[in-house]
Design a protein around this motif. Structure first.
Motif, mmCIF file in Angstrom:
data_model
loop_
_atom_site.group_PDB
_atom_site.id
_atom_site.type_symbol
_atom_site.label_atom_id
_atom_site.label_comp_id
_atom_site.label_asym_id
_atom_site.label_seq_id
_atom_site.Cartn_x
_atom_site.Cartn_y
_atom_site.Cartn_z
ATOM 1 N N PHE A 219 0.828 -1.206 0.000
ATOM 2 C CA PHE A 219 0.000 0.000 0.000
ATOM 3 C C PHE A 219 0.864 1.258 0.000
ATOM 4 O O PHE A 219 0.458 2.304 -0.499
ATOM 5 N N THR A 220 2.068 1.171 0.585
ATOM 6 C CA THR A 220 2.963 2.321 0.665
ATOM 7 C C THR A 220 3.437 2.760 -0.712
ATOM 8 O O THR A 220 3.674 3.949 -0.948
ATOM 9 N N THR A 221 3.575 1.815 -1.611
ATOM 10 C CA THR A 221 4.007 2.113 -2.988
ATOM 11 C C THR A 221 2.869 1.772 -3.947
ATOM 12 O O THR A 221 3.075 1.066 -4.937
ATOM 13 N N GLN A 222 1.702 2.266 -3.635
ATOM 14 C CA GLN A 222 0.504 1.933 -4.402
ATOM 15 C C GLN A 222 0.662 2.130 -5.914
ATOM 16 O O GLN A 222 0.175 1.311 -6.704
ATOM 17 N N PRO A 223 1.336 3.188 -6.389
ATOM 18 C CA PRO A 223 1.444 3.367 -7.847
ATOM 19 C C PRO A 223 2.281 2.300 -8.549
ATOM 20 O O PRO A 223 2.175 2.140 -9.769
ATOM 21 N N TRP A 224 3.121 1.573 -7.820
ATOM 22 C CA TRP A 224 3.940 0.534 -8.433
ATOM 23 C C TRP A 224 3.119 -0.728 -8.660
ATOM 24 O O TRP A 224 2.150 -0.998 -7.955
ATOM 25 N N GLU B 235 5.247 -6.434 -9.444
ATOM 26 C CA GLU B 235 6.620 -6.734 -9.869
ATOM 27 C C GLU B 235 7.574 -5.600 -9.500
ATOM 28 O O GLU B 235 8.716 -5.847 -9.074
ATOM 29 N N GLU B 236 7.115 -4.363 -9.633
ATOM 30 C CA GLU B 236 7.963 -3.228 -9.259
ATOM 31 C C GLU B 236 8.182 -3.188 -7.751
ATOM 32 O O GLU B 236 9.281 -2.836 -7.292
ATOM 33 N N ASP B 237 7.166 -3.548 -6.986
ATOM 34 C CA ASP B 237 7.332 -3.615 -5.532
ATOM 35 C C ASP B 237 8.423 -4.611 -5.153
ATOM 36 O O ASP B 237 9.338 -4.293 -4.390
ATOM 37 N N VAL B 238 8.321 -5.826 -5.677
ATOM 38 C CA VAL B 238 9.276 -6.873 -5.316
ATOM 39 C C VAL B 238 10.695 -6.472 -5.709
ATOM 40 O O VAL B 238 11.630 -6.555 -4.890
ATOM 41 N N ALA B 239 10.861 -6.026 -6.931
ATOM 42 C CA ALA B 239 12.196 -5.648 -7.396
ATOM 43 C C ALA B 239 12.722 -4.433 -6.638
ATOM 44 O O ALA B 239 13.893 -4.392 -6.240
ATOM 45 N N VAL C 296 -4.786 -7.203 -3.817
ATOM 46 C CA VAL C 296 -5.369 -6.429 -4.909
ATOM 47 C C VAL C 296 -4.373 -6.215 -6.041
ATOM 48 O O VAL C 296 -4.757 -5.958 -7.182
ATOM 49 N N LYS C 297 -3.085 -6.336 -5.756
ATOM 50 C CA LYS C 297 -2.063 -6.150 -6.783
ATOM 51 C C LYS C 297 -1.747 -7.424 -7.564
ATOM 52 O O LYS C 297 -0.974 -7.384 -8.520
ATOM 53 N N LEU C 298 -2.319 -8.538 -7.149
ATOM 54 C CA LEU C 298 -2.063 -9.799 -7.840
ATOM 55 C C LEU C 298 -3.013 -9.974 -9.019
ATOM 56 O O LEU C 298 -4.192 -9.623 -8.943
ATOM 57 N N ASP C 299 -2.498 -10.529 -10.073
ATOM 58 C CA ASP C 299 -3.301 -10.911 -11.233
ATOM 59 C C ASP C 299 -3.711 -12.368 -11.037
ATOM 60 O O ASP C 299 -2.845 -13.251 -11.011
ATOM 61 N N LEU D 180 1.928 11.561 -1.005
ATOM 62 C CA LEU D 180 3.247 10.936 -1.061
ATOM 63 C C LEU D 180 3.361 10.002 -2.260
ATOM 64 O O LEU D 180 4.472 9.676 -2.687
ATOM 65 N N TYR D 181 2.234 9.571 -2.791
ATOM 66 C CA TYR D 181 2.263 8.721 -3.975
ATOM 67 C C TYR D 181 2.790 9.466 -5.203
ATOM 68 O O TYR D 181 3.173 8.831 -6.190
ATOM 69 N N ASP D 182 2.788 10.780 -5.139
ATOM 70 C CA ASP D 182 3.287 11.574 -6.267
ATOM 71 C C ASP D 182 4.771 11.898 -6.139
ATOM 72 O O ASP D 182 5.328 12.608 -6.971
ATOM 73 N N THR D 183 5.413 11.404 -5.090
ATOM 74 C CA THR D 183 6.834 11.669 -4.876
ATOM 75 C C THR D 183 7.668 10.484 -5.364
ATOM 76 O O THR D 183 7.142 9.498 -5.879
ATOM 77 N N ASP D 184 8.967 10.579 -5.207
ATOM 78 C CA ASP D 184 9.887 9.500 -5.567
ATOM 79 C C ASP D 184 9.674 8.349 -4.579
ATOM 80 O O ASP D 184 10.040 8.464 -3.399
ATOM 81 N N LEU D 185 9.103 7.250 -5.036
ATOM 82 C CA LEU D 185 8.747 6.161 -4.125
ATOM 83 C C LEU D 185 9.977 5.443 -3.578
ATOM 84 O O LEU D 185 9.945 4.919 -2.458
ATOM 85 N N ARG D 186 11.049 5.401 -4.331
ATOM 86 C CA ARG D 186 12.279 4.814 -3.809
ATOM 87 C C ARG D 186 12.787 5.643 -2.622
ATOM 88 O O ARG D 186 13.207 5.097 -1.599
ATOM 89 N N GLU D 187 12.714 6.948 -2.759
ATOM 90 C CA GLU D 187 13.134 7.810 -1.662
ATOM 91 C C GLU D 187 12.175 7.690 -0.486
ATOM 92 O O GLU D 187 12.586 7.776 0.669
ATOM 93 N N LEU D 188 10.895 7.466 -0.762
ATOM 94 C CA LEU D 188 9.915 7.267 0.309
ATOM 95 C C LEU D 188 10.273 6.047 1.151
ATOM 96 O O LEU D 188 10.204 6.084 2.385
ATOM 97 N N VAL D 189 10.649 4.957 0.500
ATOM 98 C CA VAL D 189 11.047 3.745 1.212
ATOM 99 C C VAL D 189 12.304 4.002 2.049
ATOM 100 O O VAL D 189 12.393 3.593 3.211
ATOM 101 N N ARG D 190 13.267 4.694 1.452
ATOM 102 C CA ARG D 190 14.500 5.008 2.187
ATOM 103 C C ARG D 190 14.224 5.923 3.376
ATOM 104 O O ARG D 190 14.738 5.718 4.478
ATOM 105 N N ALA D 191 13.414 6.949 3.161
ATOM 106 C CA ALA D 191 13.159 7.945 4.203
ATOM 107 C C ALA D 191 12.462 7.332 5.411
ATOM 108 O O ALA D 191 12.749 7.699 6.559
#
Length: 279
Positions: free
Chosen positions: A10-15, A18-22, A37-40, A256-267
């Motif tokens: 949910f934290t990286t909802q726009p991803w 596959e993008e979440d895992v990687a 909800v993200k699974l096909d 926060l979904y409109d920001t850099d999600l990689r930086e969100l995870v780091r922060a």
């Protein structure tokens, strides 16, 4: 910070899944909270197989249907048997890839305001869910929600209320999801955790400002929650599982979904470490 660092999808909802895992693997995240909800459905096995291949542990799962009673966000299916069947199907689909994981549940709102009747049903249904969990090697983590969700998503809003349900269920497979955003204003939270430390199955974190919607959480360290003090309290009570950052941030002008999600995870990892050190 002594807890393994986890991130909810949910934290990286726009991803994508596959993008979440990687992304999590690349950023050194230890645990992932899988959001169904993200699974096909057509290729869920292939997607879930990526998690183990990436070296991630599944800390927890947010099933598509997780409220016992129909709620504002999960109104369907309306029938009790169908909701239990949907949850069972989610467990059977995901559990082989998530041994020991906590499947999060919520009560849903009390129909007509009858909380006593609602909680009786929650207890009865969680006894059934406990059997499903036992059969599949996973656990159930009941999550009390902040009062802002009362009469929409939940009929319980304190740790003690959740513990009362868990004790009434009386099964080792059923415990509590302790989300700091939901419970930080509970004056008896620390005492409750200390009274039954083995019932904390999952720890979640984000930060609080007066919300403008139910999807308005902040990064750890940027709001009002005394995160460090609460992390130490949970640690001192004996919890050693992951601390999972779960952020919702949608429909607000500074999402926060409109920001850099990689930086969100780091922060958020840095925020948790700083909170722990400064407490």
């Amino acid at each position: 910070m002594p807890f393994p660092y986890g991130v909810s999808e949910f934290t990286t909802q726009p991803w994508s899944f596959e993008e979440d895992v990687a992304g999590y693997a690349d950023l050194g995240v230890a645990a992932i909270e899988v959001c169904e909800v993200k699974l096909d459905p057509a290729r869920a096995d292939e997607q879930l197989g990526r998690v183990q291949a990436a070296g991630l542990t599944v800390s927890s799962v947010q099933a598509t249907v997780r409220t016992v009673l129909p709620s504002a966000s999960q109104p369907k299916p309306p029938d009790r048997a169908d909701r239990l069947a949907a949850f069972r199907a989610s467990v059977e689909r995901i559990a082989p890839y998530a041994p020991g994981a906590a499947f999060v549940t919520n009560t849903g709102p009390a129909p007509g305001g009858n909380m006593a009747e609602a909680l009786d049903r929650v207890v009865a249904d969680h006894k059934e869910l406990a059997a499903v969990a036992a059969d599949n090697g996973v656990r159930i983590a009941l999550e009390p929600l902040n009062p802002v969700s009362l009469n929409q998503e939940t009929a319980i809003w304190t740790y003690r209320q959740a513990l009362d349900v868990v004790e009434a269920v009386g099964r080792d497979e059923v415990g509590i999801c302790l989300d700091l955003w939901n419970l930080w204003q509970d004056p008896d939270l620390v005492n409750g955790v200390q009274a039954a430390p083995d019932r904390v199955f999952l720890l979640q974190a984000s930060d609080w400002r007066t919300p403008r919607s139910g999807m308005d959480r902040r990064s750890v360290g940027t709001g009002e929650i005394p995160t460090g003090r609460l992390l130490h309290a949970v640690y001192d009570a004996g919890y050693r599982g992951p601390c999972v950052v779960e952020i919702f941030s949608q429909g607000v002008p500074d999402s926060l979904y409109d920001t850099d999600l990689r930086e969100l995870v780091r922060a958020n990892r840095a925020g948790l470490e700083q909170a722990w050190q400064q407490a």
